[in-house]
Design a protein around this motif. Structure first.
Motif, mmCIF file in Angstrom:
data_model
loop_
_atom_site.group_PDB
_atom_site.id
_atom_site.type_symbol
_atom_site.label_atom_id
_atom_site.label_comp_id
_atom_site.label_asym_id
_atom_site.label_seq_id
_atom_site.Cartn_x
_atom_site.Cartn_y
_atom_site.Cartn_z
ATOM 1 N N SER A 24 0.826 -1.210 0.000
ATOM 2 C CA SER A 24 0.000 0.000 0.000
ATOM 3 C C SER A 24 0.857 1.256 0.000
ATOM 4 C CB SER A 24 -0.939 0.002 1.210
ATOM 5 O OG SER A 24 -0.239 0.244 2.419
ATOM 6 N N GLU A 25 2.043 1.180 0.581
ATOM 7 C CA GLU A 25 2.959 2.320 0.543
ATOM 8 C C GLU A 25 3.658 2.409 -0.815
ATOM 9 O OE1 GLU A 25 3.462 4.749 3.169
ATOM 10 O OE2 GLU A 25 1.513 3.770 3.412
ATOM 11 N N CYS A 26 3.960 1.247 -1.398
ATOM 12 C CA CYS A 26 4.642 1.237 -2.701
ATOM 13 C C CYS A 26 3.803 1.920 -3.779
ATOM 14 C CB CYS A 26 4.973 -0.183 -3.116
ATOM 15 S SG CYS A 26 6.325 -0.948 -2.187
ATOM 16 N N VAL A 27 2.483 1.687 -3.801
ATOM 17 C CA VAL A 27 1.670 2.290 -4.860
ATOM 18 C C VAL A 27 1.625 3.811 -4.717
ATOM 19 C CG1 VAL A 27 0.241 0.240 -5.206
ATOM 20 C CG2 VAL A 27 -0.518 2.005 -3.613
ATOM 21 N N LYS A 28 1.984 4.319 -3.543
ATOM 22 C CA LYS A 28 2.085 5.766 -3.346
ATOM 23 C C LYS A 28 3.472 6.278 -3.724
ATOM 24 C CE LYS A 28 -0.900 5.094 0.682
ATOM 25 N NZ LYS A 28 -0.892 5.007 2.159
ATOM 26 N N GLY A 29 4.341 5.341 -4.134
ATOM 27 C CA GLY A 29 5.699 5.727 -4.522
ATOM 28 C C GLY A 29 6.695 5.682 -3.394
ATOM 29 N N ASN A 30 6.288 5.144 -2.231
ATOM 30 C CA ASN A 30 7.180 5.083 -1.082
ATOM 31 C C ASN A 30 7.628 3.641 -0.878
ATOM 32 O OD1 ASN A 30 8.507 5.249 1.356
ATOM 33 N ND2 ASN A 30 7.033 6.679 2.254
ATOM 34 N N PHE A 31 8.886 3.351 -1.233
ATOM 35 C CA PHE A 31 9.392 1.988 -1.193
ATOM 36 C C PHE A 31 10.273 1.717 0.019
ATOM 37 C CE2 PHE A 31 8.245 2.910 -5.517
ATOM 38 C CZ PHE A 31 7.656 1.730 -5.971
ATOM 39 N N ASP A 32 10.240 2.597 0.990
ATOM 40 C CA ASP A 32 11.053 2.434 2.201
ATOM 41 C C ASP A 32 10.361 1.473 3.167
ATOM 42 O OD1 ASP A 32 13.126 3.080 4.149
ATOM 43 O OD2 ASP A 32 11.525 4.132 5.213
ATOM 44 N N VAL A 33 11.005 0.361 3.489
ATOM 45 C CA VAL A 33 10.413 -0.644 4.375
ATOM 46 C C VAL A 33 10.215 -0.083 5.778
ATOM 47 C CG1 VAL A 33 10.763 -2.916 5.428
ATOM 48 C CG2 VAL A 33 11.347 -2.560 3.028
ATOM 49 N N GLY A 34 11.133 0.748 6.217
ATOM 50 C CA GLY A 34 11.004 1.341 7.550
ATOM 51 C C GLY A 34 9.748 2.177 7.677
ATOM 52 N N ASN A 35 9.421 2.882 6.632
ATOM 53 C CA ASN A 35 8.188 3.671 6.639
ATOM 54 C C ASN A 35 6.965 2.764 6.755
ATOM 55 O OD1 ASN A 35 6.593 6.277 5.981
ATOM 56 N ND2 ASN A 35 5.885 4.819 4.435
ATOM 57 N N ALA A 36 6.986 1.635 6.024
ATOM 58 C CA ALA A 36 5.872 0.681 6.095
ATOM 59 C C ALA A 36 5.739 0.107 7.499
ATOM 60 C CB ALA A 36 6.074 -0.438 5.077
ATOM 61 N N ALA A 37 6.861 -0.134 8.157
ATOM 62 C CA ALA A 37 6.820 -0.666 9.522
ATOM 63 C C ALA A 37 6.156 0.331 10.470
ATOM 64 C CB ALA A 37 8.234 -0.998 9.992
ATOM 65 N N ARG A 38 6.461 1.619 10.277
ATOM 66 C CA ARG A 38 5.819 2.647 11.122
ATOM 67 C C ARG A 38 4.324 2.722 10.828
ATOM 68 N NH1 ARG A 38 10.807 4.967 9.849
ATOM 69 N NH2 ARG A 38 9.956 6.122 8.061
ATOM 70 N N LYS A 39 3.972 2.620 9.549
ATOM 71 C CA LYS A 39 2.562 2.650 9.165
ATOM 72 C C LYS A 39 1.823 1.446 9.746
ATOM 73 C CE LYS A 39 -0.736 4.494 6.583
ATOM 74 N NZ LYS A 39 -1.234 5.869 6.749
ATOM 75 N N PHE A 40 2.484 0.314 9.751
ATOM 76 C CA PHE A 40 1.903 -0.911 10.300
ATOM 77 C C PHE A 40 1.538 -0.700 11.769
ATOM 78 C CE2 PHE A 40 2.218 -5.076 12.325
ATOM 79 C CZ PHE A 40 1.544 -5.906 11.439
ATOM 80 N N ARG A 41 2.431 -0.079 12.520
ATOM 81 C CA ARG A 41 2.181 0.176 13.939
ATOM 82 C C ARG A 41 0.987 1.107 14.114
ATOM 83 N NH1 ARG A 41 2.950 -1.951 18.994
ATOM 84 N NH2 ARG A 41 3.030 -0.302 20.559
ATOM 85 N N GLU A 42 0.877 2.097 13.251
ATOM 86 C CA GLU A 42 -0.234 3.041 13.345
ATOM 87 C C GLU A 42 -1.574 2.359 13.107
ATOM 88 O OE1 GLU A 42 0.412 6.168 10.568
ATOM 89 O OE2 GLU A 42 2.373 6.733 11.400
ATOM 90 N N ILE A 43 -1.596 1.402 12.185
ATOM 91 C CA ILE A 43 -2.854 0.748 11.822
ATOM 92 C C ILE A 43 -3.254 -0.309 12.844
ATOM 93 C CG2 ILE A 43 -3.972 -0.754 10.108
ATOM 94 C CD1 ILE A 43 -2.299 0.632 7.966
ATOM 95 N N PHE A 44 -2.305 -1.129 13.267
ATOM 96 C CA PHE A 44 -2.644 -2.305 14.074
ATOM 97 C C PHE A 44 -2.276 -2.206 15.546
ATOM 98 C CE2 PHE A 44 -2.070 -4.060 9.741
ATOM 99 C CZ PHE A 44 -3.313 -4.638 9.577
ATOM 100 N N TRP A 45 -1.392 -1.320 15.891
ATOM 101 C CA TRP A 45 -0.850 -1.279 17.247
ATOM 102 C C TRP A 45 -0.223 -2.635 17.608
ATOM 103 C CZ3 TRP A 45 -0.058 3.089 19.868
ATOM 104 C CH2 TRP A 45 -0.748 4.224 19.416
ATOM 105 N N GLU A 46 0.432 -3.205 16.628
ATOM 106 C CA GLU A 46 1.148 -4.464 16.804
ATOM 107 C C GLU A 46 2.585 -4.256 16.321
ATOM 108 O OE1 GLU A 46 -0.057 -7.494 17.860
ATOM 109 O OE2 GLU A 46 -2.216 -7.104 17.925
ATOM 110 N N LYS A 47 3.470 -5.169 16.711
ATOM 111 C CA LYS A 47 4.868 -5.057 16.325
ATOM 112 C C LYS A 47 5.104 -5.703 14.959
ATOM 113 C CE LYS A 47 6.941 -5.007 20.957
ATOM 114 N NZ LYS A 47 7.867 -5.717 21.885
#
Length: 533
Positions: free
Chosen positions: A307-330
């Motif tokens: 979902s981050e890649c289709v926005k042009g953001n291919f940074d895995v670290g950014n996806a990990a932060r987004k994951f925490r925001e959505i799920f409150w999981e590690k």
């Protein structure tokens, strides 16, 4: 993106509960997806067809209508995804459908009874879904025209059979107001001797021109590891002059483990190619080959990354932060489900030995020759079990999943190489070492019993009960085999009969198998035994 969605496999034993599908829809809304395809071969209710999806946990019309309305409320279009040519093996188990089976799971093209059944499929989808986009499959129909069709009509050009069938089905789609999307592989397989992803060659123009105007094509590719491959294949699809979809994968189809590590890499490369080539319909598939052993939740990191890649953001670290925001999981807890530190080498880099060694027989296990008896894997599974216990204790919504993985790892921490060590000590005549293994058989039995209970808990949390009987049969069989092998081993040590299976030599690896790599099998029947099952 016009459509950016997820395909959920609801046909390989696991039919996700409607309440869990709603949770998935809420996640998709938060992550920026706008559609969800439910892949249903026969797991949906069909008027006048009581054996269609019989005892398979099929969705009722009421359930689908409710999910469709919920999706609309949250900006997620529910798209039907059915099969109208191949992958219909389950209905052909019933005598009622024998007359419309070509061979294997392939529907008999050109037969009017086939099109009457397909019309019922479209009528059901038109009634239950508000979307007028429909994925009608038509992939991997390898036996097309080579079974009952061949006996009735003789050999005919397979392109002609395929295009004729596609024309009939597209006309039915038009009647119900649907825009059909088909997987594109059969065009390439027929043209290139069975190959789909190919570097050279083009689809003949006279074939591409015959694709009905209302049909769209979906190029699926889950295993290519170069961006140039995706680019090349997308460019080949331009020959059809039809809208093109791309389907990548959050891989969970190779056993109990997920493959987020591999998926992150391949999704990044494929989505880059899609953005460069102007593809604006993208699906991330969640296939469940082999019984849907791995839960969909295990690949949530891959879905967030896509979902981050289709926005042009291919940074895995950014996806990990987004994951925490959505799920409150590690993020890192979910990556544990890859079991990557216990990997057996394999040519395509996907897979560990978890499924193979769980089901591998103690006396006849074909995979024993590909593992060591160093104890390193057992130690790795023990470490994983502790990490999963910690994850289960901290998780807010996925405790059942982490407990299951913890118990899986605990079972493998004993069973993984128990058969290999049994064979080694038996053939060396080391009775003392063999006797020392008897308590390990007892411990393996206890841990397998616990694994089965936690698997059941996880399955019933996410899915309808149908299909779990398969896993109960499989793991229950391992438990029974653990008891009988221990009993025979103890009898041998007490002066009883020799164990003939252990007397037989293993053959060398098959010719062509890369050194150090095991032959791939995600099929329980091939792992558990070479005999009929």
């Amino acid at each position: 993106m016009k459509r950016f969605g997820v395909l959920l496999d609801c046909s390989r034993n696991a039919v996700m509960k409607p309440e869990e599908v709603k949770k998935l829809i809420l996640f998709l809304e938060k992550a920026g997806y706008n559609c969800l395809e439910l892949y249903t071969e026969d797991t949906y209710e069909l008027e006048g067809e009581p054996r269609f999806g019989y005892l398979r946990g099929r969705y009722t019309k009421a359930e689908l209508k409710e999910l469709d309305a919920f999706g609309k409320e949250h900006g997620v279009e529910l798209i039907p995804c059915i099969e109208t040519l191949g992958h219909l093996e389950k209905i052909f188990e019933w005598k009622e459908y024998a007359g419309i089976c070509d061979c294997g799971g392939v529907l008999l093209a050109g037969e009017e009874k086939s099109y009457r059944l397909i019309e019922k499929m479209f009528a059901a989808c038109a009634e239950c879904f508000s979307s007028r986009t429909i994925n009608i499959g038509m992939d991997e129909a390898h036996g097309l025209g080579l079974g009952q069709y061949l006996f009735r009509h003789g050999y005919e050009d397979r392109f002609g059979i395929f295009l004729g069938h596609l024309k009939r089905v597209s006309e039915i789609a038009l009647k119900y107001g649907f825009t059909p999307v088909i997987w594109s592989d059969m065009f390439f397989r027929i043209a290139f001797g069975g190959e789909y992803v190919c570097e050279e060659g083009e689809i003949p123009a006279e074939i591409a021109e015959k694709v009905p105007e209302n049909v769209q094509l979906a190029y699926w590719d889950y295993f290519s590891f170069r961006e140039s491959t995706y680019t090349n294949m997308l460019q080949k699809h331009r020959a059809f002059h039809r809208p093109v979809w791309f389907a990548g994968s959050a891989v969970k189809c190779c056993g109990f483990h997920s493959a987020n590590d591999v998926s992150l890499d391949r999704l990044g490369k494929s989505i880059r190619a899609c953005l460069k080539e102007g593809v604006d319909n993208i699906l991330i598939t969640l296939w469940g080959d082999g019984g849907n052993e791995s839960p969909a939740a295990a690949v949530l990191p891959s879905l967030v990354y896509a979902s981050e890649c289709v926005k042009g953001n291919f940074d895995v670290g950014n996806a990990a932060r987004k994951f925490r925001e959505i799920f409150w999981e590690k993020w890192e807890d979910f990556l544990l489900c890859d079991l990557s530190e216990t990997s057996l080498p394999r040519e395509d880099d996907i897979g560990t030995g978890a499924k193979e060694m769980l089901y591998s027989d103690y006396f006849c296990g074909r995979m024993h020759e590909y593992i060591s008896d160093s104890g390193e894997e057992r130690a790795a599974f023990s470490r994983y079990a502790e990490k999963f216990d910690e994850a289960a204790a901290e998780s807010g919504g996925y405790k059942e999943m982490f407990r299951f993985y913890g118990d899986l790892c605990r079972a493998l921490a004993v069973k993984y190489d128990l058969g290999r060590r049994t064979r080694k000590f038996y053939r060396a005549g080391d009775t003392a070492a063999l006797r020392a293994l008897l308590p390990e058989y007892d411990e393996a039995e206890k841990r397998l019993e616990k694994l089965l209970r936690s698997f059941e808990e996880m399955w019933f949390r996410f899915n309808k009960p149908h299909g779990f009987e398969v896993h109960e049969i499989r793991i229950g069989g391992v438990i029974a085999r653990t008891k009988s092998c221990r009993r025979r081993l103890a009898a041998y040590l007490a002066g009883g009969e020799r164990i003939s299976e252990l007397e037989e030599d293993f053959l060398p690896p098959p010719e062509g198998c890369p050194e150090g790599c095991r032959p791939y099998s995600n099929m329980y029947s091939r792992i558990a035994t070479v005999n009929s099952i």
